[in-house]
Motif scaffolding. Structure first.
Motif, PDB file in Angstrom:
ATOM      1  N   MET A   1     -10.504  90.868  78.855  1.00 58.46           N
ATOM      2  CA  MET A   1     -10.440  91.893  77.697  1.00 58.46           C
ATOM      3  C   MET A   1      -9.425  92.892  77.979  1.00 58.46           C
ATOM      4  N   GLN A   2      -8.805  93.153  77.031  1.00 59.74           N
ATOM      5  CA  GLN A   2      -7.729  94.227  77.374  1.00 59.74           C
ATOM      6  C   GLN A   2      -8.552  95.615  77.811  1.00 59.74           C
TER       7      GLN A   2
ATOM      8  N   GLU B   1     -10.949  98.078  63.719  1.00 64.76           N
ATOM      9  CA  GLU B   1     -10.537  97.898  65.052  1.00 64.76           C
ATOM     10  C   GLU B   1     -11.691  97.869  66.100  1.00 64.76           C
TER      11      GLU B   1
ATOM     12  N   LYS C   1     -14.061  95.025  65.674  1.00 63.20           N
ATOM     13  CA  LYS C   1     -13.623  93.956  66.447  1.00 63.20           C
ATOM     14  C   LYS C   1     -13.663  94.071  68.124  1.00 63.20           C
ATOM     15  N   LEU C   2     -13.498  95.388  68.492  1.00 64.80           N
ATOM     16  CA  LEU C   2     -13.517  95.435  70.044  1.00 64.80           C
ATOM     17  C   LEU C   2     -15.022  95.352  70.458  1.00 64.80           C
TER      18      LEU C   2
ATOM     19  N   ASP D   1     -17.371  93.607  69.069  1.00 59.66           N
ATOM     20  CA  ASP D   1     -17.600  92.355  69.254  1.00 59.66           C
ATOM     21  C   ASP D   1     -17.021  91.500  70.453  1.00 59.66           C
ATOM     22  N   GLU D   2     -15.651  91.734  70.700  1.00 60.96           N
ATOM     23  CA  GLU D   2     -14.979  91.238  71.745  1.00 60.96           C
ATOM     24  C   GLU D   2     -15.499  91.516  73.198  1.00 60.96           C
ATOM     25  N   PHE D   3     -15.981  92.853  73.004  1.00 61.70           N
ATOM     26  CA  PHE D   3     -16.578  93.385  74.223  1.00 61.70           C
ATOM     27  C   PHE D   3     -18.053  92.520  74.682  1.00 61.70           C
TER      28      PHE D   3
ATOM     29  N   LYS E   1     -19.077  89.469  73.618  1.00 64.53           N
ATOM     30  CA  LYS E   1     -18.577  88.318  74.121  1.00 64.53           C
ATOM     31  C   LYS E   1     -18.040  88.093  75.451  1.00 64.53           C
ATOM     32  N   CYS E   2     -17.415  89.270  76.031  1.00 61.99           N
ATOM     33  CA  CYS E   2     -16.632  89.166  77.303  1.00 61.99           C
ATOM     34  C   CYS E   2     -17.832  89.550  78.334  1.00 61.99           C
TER      35      CYS E   2
END
Length: 145
Positions: free
Chosen positions: A7-8, A21, A24-25, A27-29, A31-32
């Motif tokens: 993840m960035q 944004e 979305k971050l 949600d990405e967090f 998952k990661c």
């Protein structure tokens, strides 16, 4: 950090992100970092979440309940040592800045397990700082309307 998806680094992102944004971050967090297990990886994940909390607070918008619940679930699933000062420091920062009332109640509900006096002091400070208004990190700004 084996097993963690890339993840960035949120600390390198712009400070001013849109609400979409941020969602979305989050949600990405989730998952990661959902399977993170060791302390160093967990600390890194919470550091990233602190960065995300900073950017969320810059929106001056209360985080929607769905994403509040996702972060609260993450906290509940990943905190087993309530005496770990570094972990609890990050969590309290996240909780206060994102208005996570349920996560705060979870911490308070487990307070009897905490033997570390410094962690107890941090919790006391958080209660004094935002106690009844934990779900609105912008409560202090209301008087300026």
């Amino acid at each position: 950090m084996g097993g963690i998806l890339f993840m960035q680094d949120i600390s390198k992102m712009d400070d001013d992100l849109s609400v979409d944004e941020i969602r979305k971050l989050i949600d990405e967090f989730i998952k990661c970092y959902m399977n993170v297990a060791d302390r160093n990886s967990l600390l890194f994940a919470f550091e990233q979440l602190c960065e995300l909390a900073d950017r969320q607070s810059n929106t001056y918008t209360i985080l929607d309940k769905n994403h509040q619940n996702k972060i609260t679930d993450f906290i509940q699933n990943h905190v087993s040592d309530f005496d770990d000062y570094d972990v609890m420091d990050s969590i309290l920062y996240i909780v206060v800045n994102m208005g996570l009332k349920n996560a705060f109640q979870y911490i308070l509900g487990n307070r009897n397990k905490i033997k570390n006096d410094d962690v107890q002091k941090m919790i006391d400070e958080s209660i004094m700082e935002c106690g009844d208004t934990i779900d609105n990190p912008y409560n202090d700004l209301e008087r300026y309307k």
